[in-house]
Design a protein around this motif. Structure first.
Motif, PDB file in Angstrom:
ATOM      1  N   GLU A  50      -1.029 -25.893 -11.559  1.00 38.89           N
ATOM      2  CA  GLU A  50       0.344 -26.263 -11.900  1.00 38.89           C
ATOM      3  C   GLU A  50       0.435 -27.769 -12.136  1.00 38.89           C
ATOM      4  N   GLU A  51      -0.134 -28.553 -11.227  1.00 44.17           N
ATOM      5  CA  GLU A  51      -0.122 -30.014 -11.366  1.00 44.17           C
ATOM      6  C   GLU A  51      -0.850 -30.447 -12.639  1.00 44.17           C
TER       7      GLU A  51
ATOM      8  N   PRO B  75       7.248 -28.165 -20.594  1.00 38.92           N
ATOM      9  CA  PRO B  75       6.800 -26.828 -20.180  1.00 38.92           C
ATOM     10  C   PRO B  75       7.916 -25.812 -20.389  1.00 38.92           C
ATOM     11  N   ALA B  76       7.608 -24.746 -21.087  1.00 42.84           N
ATOM     12  CA  ALA B  76       8.651 -23.799 -21.507  1.00 42.84           C
ATOM     13  C   ALA B  76       9.187 -22.954 -20.369  1.00 42.84           C
ATOM     14  N   PHE B  77       8.346 -22.651 -19.384  1.00 42.12           N
ATOM     15  CA  PHE B  77       8.767 -21.709 -18.345  1.00 42.12           C
ATOM     16  C   PHE B  77       9.566 -22.385 -17.238  1.00 42.12           C
ATOM     17  N   LYS B  78       9.340 -23.673 -17.011  1.00 40.23           N
ATOM     18  CA  LYS B  78       9.955 -24.367 -15.880  1.00 40.23           C
ATOM     19  C   LYS B  78      11.473 -24.407 -16.061  1.00 40.23           C
ATOM     20  N   GLY B  79      12.191 -23.724 -15.174  1.00 50.08           N
ATOM     21  CA  GLY B  79      13.646 -23.632 -15.271  1.00 50.08           C
ATOM     22  C   GLY B  79      14.141 -22.465 -16.101  1.00 50.08           C
ATOM     23  N   TYR B  80      13.247 -21.751 -16.784  1.00 54.25           N
ATOM     24  CA  TYR B  80      13.664 -20.629 -17.626  1.00 54.25           C
ATOM     25  C   TYR B  80      14.137 -19.474 -16.737  1.00 54.25           C
TER      26      TYR B  80
ATOM     27  N   PHE C 122      -3.454 -16.690 -16.331  1.00 56.32           N
ATOM     28  CA  PHE C 122      -2.578 -17.829 -16.584  1.00 56.32           C
ATOM     29  C   PHE C 122      -1.699 -17.501 -17.782  1.00 56.32           C
ATOM     30  N   ASP C 123      -0.391 -17.551 -17.588  1.00 52.68           N
ATOM     31  CA  ASP C 123       0.590 -17.363 -18.662  1.00 52.68           C
ATOM     32  C   ASP C 123       1.353 -18.679 -18.774  1.00 52.68           C
TER      33      ASP C 123
ATOM     34  N   CYS D  93       2.695 -19.508 -14.874  1.00 52.72           N
ATOM     35  CA  CYS D  93       2.633 -18.269 -14.102  1.00 52.72           C
ATOM     36  C   CYS D  93       1.148 -18.019 -13.817  1.00 52.72           C
ATOM     37  N   ILE D  94       0.807 -17.905 -12.531  1.00 56.85           N
ATOM     38  CA  ILE D  94      -0.592 -17.718 -12.132  1.00 56.85           C
ATOM     39  C   ILE D  94      -0.669 -16.460 -11.281  1.00 56.85           C
ATOM     40  N   SER D  95      -1.326 -15.439 -11.813  1.00 60.73           N
ATOM     41  CA  SER D  95      -1.345 -14.123 -11.168  1.00 60.73           C
ATOM     42  C   SER D  95      -2.785 -13.764 -10.808  1.00 60.73           C
TER      43      SER D  95
END
Length: 252
Positions: free
Chosen positions: A44-45, A58-63, A97-98, A71-73
């Motif tokens: 993430e960092e 970053p597109a996902f942060k706050g979405y 990683f997404d 996203c780390i699964s």
């Protein structure tokens, strides 16, 4: 995501190509750092630092309230796994990683799955089949075909290897919004659904389980896992439909 697909001009597709190339460059930089002993929060960092260097958001942060860039699964986690300082990768894990960015007002979106060190034969086969399903599905993204042709190809490729596609999450259009029409399920019947047209930009993303396709959401409200605890893999490319065939935007 109801409504007609939003067709893109060649100029918009070129911007989307740049956005998606940045996504994949960052994903490959992250992939190179995958090894036992790394916490998922370290990635993430890294993603945030690379976004800053590239001058993208970053597109996902706050979405929809999601608090992270990545996203780390891991293993049975399918999608939307949250980076954590106390979640440390170990030999034999599968990690997906997404990731997405916003570049010049347009969204890039892609995903990949990586083995941590030496992984089982089952894990290797799961990754190989999932990625193969993605590329075979991309070949169906041609003018005059239907979205169902993409869906059917993913399902057929996966199920003939005795794996299952995850049914709760779908691919989608992408452009000025992260999720646009049409939805692209990873299962279905050929010849069904919206007609594929020139100018469509589609995020195609098979998510595959080594066991059941059934899903449950963890208490964090985001992380989706296989209900039976089986391994999962996820690969995604954003592609453009053109008169000469599909173009993969999320590649270097």
């Amino acid at each position: 995501m109801k409504g007609r697909p939003i067709l893109k001009t060649p100029k918009e597709i070129e911007i989307l190509r740049k956005a998606n190339a940045i996504v994949m460059e960052i994903l490959y930089r992250i992939k190179e750092e995958v090894r036992p002993g790394k916490s998922t929060y370290e990635f993430e960092e890294m993603a945030l630092s690379l976004c800053e260097k590239k001058g993208v958001k970053p597109a996902f942060k706050g979405y929809r309230g999601y608090p992270y860039a990545l996203c780390i699964s891991v293993n049975e986690e399918i999608v939307h796994g949250m980076p954590r300082k106390d979640k440390v990768l170990k030999e034999g894990d599968l990690v997906s990683f997404d990731f997405g960015v916003i570049y010049d007002g347009y969204f890039g979106d892609a995903a990949l799955t990586v083995g941590v060190g030496r992984v089982s034969e089952l894990a290797e086969r799961l990754m190989r089949v999932t990625e193969s399903a993605l590329y075979l599905a991309i070949e169906k993204a041609r003018i005059g075909n239907k979205i169902g042709d993409i869906s059917f190809t993913v399902q057929r490729t996966v199920e003939k290897e005795n794996f299952n596609v995850i049914r709760d999450f779908v691919g989608h259009g992408v452009g000025r919004s992260l999720h646009e029409p049409p939805e692209i399920p990873n299962y279905g019947k050929a010849g069904r659904g919206p007609k594929i047209e020139a100018g469509m930009v589609l995020a195609i993303e098979p998510m595959v389980s080594a066991g059941s396709w059934e899903v449950k959401i963890l208490e964090d409200g985001w992380t989706a896992v296989t209900r039976d605890g089986s391994l999962s893999a996820h690969f995604e490319h954003s592609i453009a439909v053109t008169p000469s065939g599909p173009i993969i935007l999320s590649q270097l």
